[in-house]
Write a protein that holds these residues in place. Structure first.
Motif, PDB file in Angstrom:
ATOM      1  N   LEU A  35     -16.180   6.594  -8.847  1.00  7.03           N
ATOM      2  CA  LEU A  35     -17.358   6.101  -8.121  1.00  7.03           C
ATOM      3  C   LEU A  35     -18.556   6.949  -8.534  1.00  7.03           C
ATOM      4  O   LEU A  35     -18.582   8.159  -8.304  1.00  7.03           O
TER       5      LEU A  35
ATOM      6  N   PHE B 268      -7.548  -1.308   6.474  1.00  2.00           N
ATOM      7  CA  PHE B 268      -8.492  -0.227   6.240  1.00  2.00           C
ATOM      8  C   PHE B 268      -9.655  -0.711   5.392  1.00  2.00           C
ATOM      9  O   PHE B 268     -10.808  -0.350   5.618  1.00  2.00           O
TER      10      PHE B 268
ATOM     11  N   PRO C  75       0.816  -1.225   0.000  1.00  2.00           N
ATOM     12  CA  PRO C  75       0.000   0.000   0.000  1.00  2.00           C
ATOM     13  C   PRO C  75       0.846   1.270   0.000  1.00  2.00           C
ATOM     14  O   PRO C  75       0.483   2.262  -0.640  1.00  2.00           O
ATOM     15  N   TYR C  76       1.984   1.252   0.655  1.00  5.89           N
ATOM     16  CA  TYR C  76       2.827   2.453   0.729  1.00  5.89           C
ATOM     17  C   TYR C  76       3.546   2.701  -0.591  1.00  5.89           C
ATOM     18  O   TYR C  76       3.756   3.844  -0.986  1.00  5.89           O
TER      19      TYR C  76
ATOM     20  N   GLU D 152      -8.852   9.992   2.050  1.00  2.00           N
ATOM     21  CA  GLU D 152      -9.502   9.462   3.247  1.00  2.00           C
ATOM     22  C   GLU D 152      -9.075   8.024   3.526  1.00  2.00           C
ATOM     23  O   GLU D 152      -8.800   7.651   4.658  1.00  2.00           O
ATOM     24  N   VAL D 153      -9.028   7.219   2.459  1.00  2.00           N
ATOM     25  CA  VAL D 153      -8.753   5.798   2.676  1.00  2.00           C
ATOM     26  C   VAL D 153      -7.275   5.516   2.948  1.00  2.00           C
ATOM     27  O   VAL D 153      -6.909   4.383   3.246  1.00  2.00           O
ATOM     28  N   ILE D 154      -6.421   6.519   2.821  1.00  5.72           N
ATOM     29  CA  ILE D 154      -5.058   6.275   3.276  1.00  5.72           C
ATOM     30  C   ILE D 154      -4.811   7.040   4.579  1.00  5.72           C
ATOM     31  O   ILE D 154      -3.675   7.249   4.986  1.00  5.72           O
ATOM     32  N   GLY D 155      -5.913   7.414   5.226  1.00 12.47           N
ATOM     33  CA  GLY D 155      -5.817   7.881   6.605  1.00 12.47           C
ATOM     34  C   GLY D 155      -5.583   9.372   6.794  1.00 12.47           C
ATOM     35  O   GLY D 155      -5.243   9.799   7.887  1.00 12.47           O
ATOM     36  N   TYR D 156      -5.774  10.184   5.737  1.00  8.41           N
ATOM     37  CA  TYR D 156      -5.643  11.631   5.919  1.00  8.41           C
ATOM     38  C   TYR D 156      -6.798  12.156   6.769  1.00  8.41           C
ATOM     39  O   TYR D 156      -7.936  11.735   6.609  1.00  8.41           O
ATOM     40  N   SER D 157      -6.495  13.085   7.636  1.00 11.35           N
ATOM     41  CA  SER D 157      -7.548  13.651   8.477  1.00 11.35           C
ATOM     42  C   SER D 157      -8.304  14.722   7.682  1.00 11.35           C
ATOM     43  O   SER D 157      -7.769  15.332   6.764  1.00 11.35           O
ATOM     44  N   GLU D 158      -9.551  14.915   8.066  1.00 14.63           N
ATOM     45  CA  GLU D 158     -10.452  15.838   7.372  1.00 14.63           C
ATOM     46  C   GLU D 158      -9.825  17.208   7.041  1.00 14.63           C
ATOM     47  O   GLU D 158      -9.875  17.650   5.892  1.00 14.63           O
TER      48      GLU D 158
ATOM     49  N   ARG E 189       2.142   2.004  -3.409  1.00 16.02           N
ATOM     50  CA  ARG E 189       1.103   2.544  -4.291  1.00 16.02           C
ATOM     51  C   ARG E 189       0.788   4.001  -3.972  1.00 16.02           C
ATOM     52  O   ARG E 189       0.264   4.725  -4.810  1.00 16.02           O
ATOM     53  N   ARG E 190       1.096   4.414  -2.756  1.00 14.36           N
ATOM     54  CA  ARG E 190       0.880   5.830  -2.423  1.00 14.36           C
ATOM     55  C   ARG E 190       1.902   6.718  -3.117  1.00 14.36           C
ATOM     56  O   ARG E 190       1.687   7.917  -3.278  1.00 14.36           O
TER      57      ARG E 190
ATOM     58  N   ARG F  44      -7.371  12.554  -8.762  1.00 12.32           N
ATOM     59  CA  ARG F  44      -7.348  11.544  -7.695  1.00 12.32           C
ATOM     60  C   ARG F  44      -5.977  10.866  -7.602  1.00 12.32           C
ATOM     61  O   ARG F  44      -5.473  10.609  -6.517  1.00 12.32           O
TER      62      ARG F  44
ATOM     63  N   PHE G 231     -11.816  10.849  -1.528  1.00  8.09           N
ATOM     64  CA  PHE G 231     -11.825   9.424  -1.162  1.00  8.09           C
ATOM     65  C   PHE G 231     -10.413   8.839  -1.138  1.00  8.09           C
ATOM     66  O   PHE G 231     -10.033   8.109  -0.215  1.00  8.09           O
ATOM     67  N   ALA G 232      -9.612   9.205  -2.138  1.00 10.67           N
ATOM     68  CA  ALA G 232      -8.257   8.670  -2.238  1.00 10.67           C
ATOM     69  C   ALA G 232      -7.402   9.052  -1.033  1.00 10.67           C
ATOM     70  O   ALA G 232      -6.507   8.307  -0.640  1.00 10.67           O
TER      71      ALA G 232
ATOM     72  N   LYS H  56     -10.145   6.086  11.605  1.00  7.26           N
ATOM     73  CA  LYS H  56     -11.256   7.016  11.530  1.00  7.26           C
ATOM     74  C   LYS H  56     -12.510   6.247  11.902  1.00  7.26           C
ATOM     75  O   LYS H  56     -13.159   5.645  11.062  1.00  7.26           O
TER      76      LYS H  56
ATOM     77  N   VAL I  84      -5.089   3.167  -4.648  1.00  5.39           N
ATOM     78  CA  VAL I  84      -4.481   4.394  -4.124  1.00  5.39           C
ATOM     79  C   VAL I  84      -3.685   4.120  -2.859  1.00  5.39           C
ATOM     80  O   VAL I  84      -3.136   5.039  -2.270  1.00  5.39           O
ATOM     81  N   GLY I  85      -3.634   2.866  -2.436  1.00  6.65           N
ATOM     82  CA  GLY I  85      -2.725   2.521  -1.346  1.00  6.65           C
ATOM     83  C   GLY I  85      -3.353   2.451   0.030  1.00  6.65           C
ATOM     84  O   GLY I  85      -2.676   2.683   1.025  1.00  6.65           O
TER      85      GLY I  85
END
Lengths: 228, 290
Positions: free
Chosen positions: A91, B213, A75-76, A105-111, A78-79, A150, A102-103, B4, B207-208
């Motif tokens: 989507l 998750f 995953p890292y 959010e799903v790797i854990g970025y805060s709002e 791919r980031r 994205r 979305f891209a 989250k 996107v990783g």
């Protein structure tokens, strides 16, 4: 940035997708990967994102040998490597803004970190006024811009575009490639797989040509090719 | 990874609402299997408390030969009272035995009307500190010529215990089968949810997003279903116990039927959570291999 050493990929049934491929792509380069369908372009992309494992040889992405990358690190990888597809892969029930957010959010970025990055990315691809549109309300070119935003929103070192203009008309295609060129100017390495002659010829960038899994040409400031 | 919580909860609840019927099937299967488990646990407690009660009430009867003389009888009695496992000894004369017999079959006078009170043997009723110690009486009096027979009711109690342990074994097999079914149903529900969102998952992987998750909302969904099953089972178990309690005569100790024991709550919830997590983990595994 990307280096392959004697890279070969044989699929089941003895289908040779890549044969002894040696490529070196430097940081900040813009490279066209050309060749007919089935020449191995997509296989190369999948090996770079570790969706496929090479049969032989070694691949380095951003200096890291991929065969030594444990699966939990994928995953890292791919980031650091944004991917754009021919069919956009958006989507349908999410707005333009949400698709890009979305891209992150799903790797854990805060709002609070998400919003400015998304706005910036949408600005860059020229969709500043269309945040709340749904994908089906956009033209093909606009949808591809969303998908580029994205892929680029977390500022990867490499952007891989796999036939990004395959579904677009020539004029729109050229706009998309100009956009990729703009992203390239920010220092991002761009690899674009295509069989769109007009674009390759217009851009005059490095061209690597694949045929039946072999590299048949690697040329700076090239054109698509002498044939037809 | 910055967890989250809001995101995961939102995703899981959306999935649950999307597949109402499958979710209900999964929840109910979990509930039934866990209810059965709760029932078996309760049955175990109940039976062992009853068995203990019965065993303590069990007396050993030492039947005397009709030919016994007064001194011989005193001899038997002193042998019994001198054993340190003996708590008390009561003499039951032939007449008393006949009276008890009459009382026991008072509804069927034909059984005793033509019986000579003399045919029933006199006996000593012996209470023991522990029903297991009946052997001490046998070895002390087994060869005594004035003793006709030594009878204890352990065999009856043991038959009850054997029957209930058989019942328990059978129930455990049923529970395992039902829990397995619950796991599969939850897996199936999760699979539908995943199928509905395969494009999202594909993008997330692309996107990783880490596997955890991607996995967590689905697992949370399974866990929620399993927990719901456990809670339903607990409520039904409590109700069932209340109903059952009123069905037993007062002399049976129904302490095991009062409330739901902490141990039972613990096991049911733990198993519910496990079943849910396992089911969804099985389902999600296949989709993460990219």
């Amino acid at each position: 940035m990307i280096r392959t050493v004697h890279l070969s990929k044989v699929y089941r049934g003895d289908v040779k997708a890549l044969v002894d491929v040696n490529i070196e792509i430097a940081k900040g380069e813009f490279v066209f990967l050309v060749g007919p369908s089935g020449s191995g372009k997509s296989t190369l992309r999948k090996i770079m994102t570790k969706e496929e494992e090479p049969t032989e040889g070694q691949v380095y992405v951003a200096g890291r040998p991929l065969d030594q990358l444990p699966s939990w690190r994928v995953p890292y990888l791919r980031r650091s490597l944004g991917v754009v597809f021919q069919d956009f892969l958006l989507l349908e029930n999410k707005t333009v803004y949400e698709n890009v957010a979305f891209a992150l959010e799903v790797i854990g970025y805060s709002e609070p970190r998400v919003r400015p990055l998304v706005l910036q990315a949408l600005d860059l691809v020229g969709l500043a006024g269309k945040h709340d549109r749904l994908p089906h309300e956009l033209s093909g070119g606009e949808q591809q811009r969303v998908s580029i935003a994205r892929a680029f929103v977390n500022r990867p070192q490499i952007l891989v575009a796999d036939e990004p203009t395959g579904n677009l008309d020539p004029a729109t295609s050229l706009e998309i490639v100009r956009l990729l060129d703009r992203i390239n100017r920010t220092g991002t390495t761009v690899v674009m797989a295509t069989h769109d002659h007009a674009i390759v010829d217009a851009m005059r960038r490095r061209v690597i040509e694949l045929e039946n899994g072999y590299i048949v040409r690697d040329q700076d400031r090239g054109v698509y090719g002498p044939r037809d | 990874m910055a967890l989250k919580v809001g995101y995961f909860v939102k995703e899981a609840s959306t999935n649950l609402r999307r597949n109402k019927l499958m979710t209900m099937a999964a929840v109910l299967t979990a509930a039934v299997s866990l209810l059965l488990l709760g029932g078996v646990l309760t049955l175990g407690d109940f039976v062992s408390s009853i068995t203990r009660g019965l065993e303590n009430r069990v007396e050993v009867s030492v039947f005397l030969k009709d030919s016994i003389t007064g001194p011989q009888r005193d001899d038997v009695k002193s042998t019994l009272t001198n054993l340190n496992v003996v708590r008390g000894v009561t003499f039951v004369s032939k007449q008393q035995a006949f009276d008890e017999f009459k009382d026991l079959y008072r509804d069927q006078p034909a059984l005793w009307q033509n019986v000579d009170p003399d045919v029933l043997p006199a006996s000593f009723r012996v209470r023991l500190d522990d029903p297991k110690h009946v052997d001490a009486i046998r070895s002390a009096l087994g060869s005594n010529p004035s003793v006709d027979e030594i009878v204890d009711q352990r065999a009856t109690v043991q038959r009850l215990v054997r029957f209930t342990s058989l019942l328990r074994t059978f129930s455990v097999v049923m529970i395992v089968v039902l829990l397995g079914a619950a796991v599969l149903l939850i897996a199936n529900t999760t699979q539908l949810a995943i199928y509905a969102r395969r494009k999202e998952i594909e993008i997330m992987k692309l996107v990783g997003a880490t596997n955890w998750f991607v996995r967590l909302p689905f697992m949370l969904e399974g866990v929620a279903a399993g927990t719901a099953g456990a809670l339903i089972a607990l409520v039904l178990l409590g109700l069932g116990k209340t109903v059952a309690r009123s069905q037993f005569p007062a002399w049976i100790p129904t302490i095991a039927l009062h409330g739901v024991a902490f141990g039972q709550v613990f096991w049911l919830v733990i198993l519910g959570v496990t079943v849910g997590a396992l089911g969804s983990a099985v389902a999600v595994r296949r989709f993460l291999e990219v």
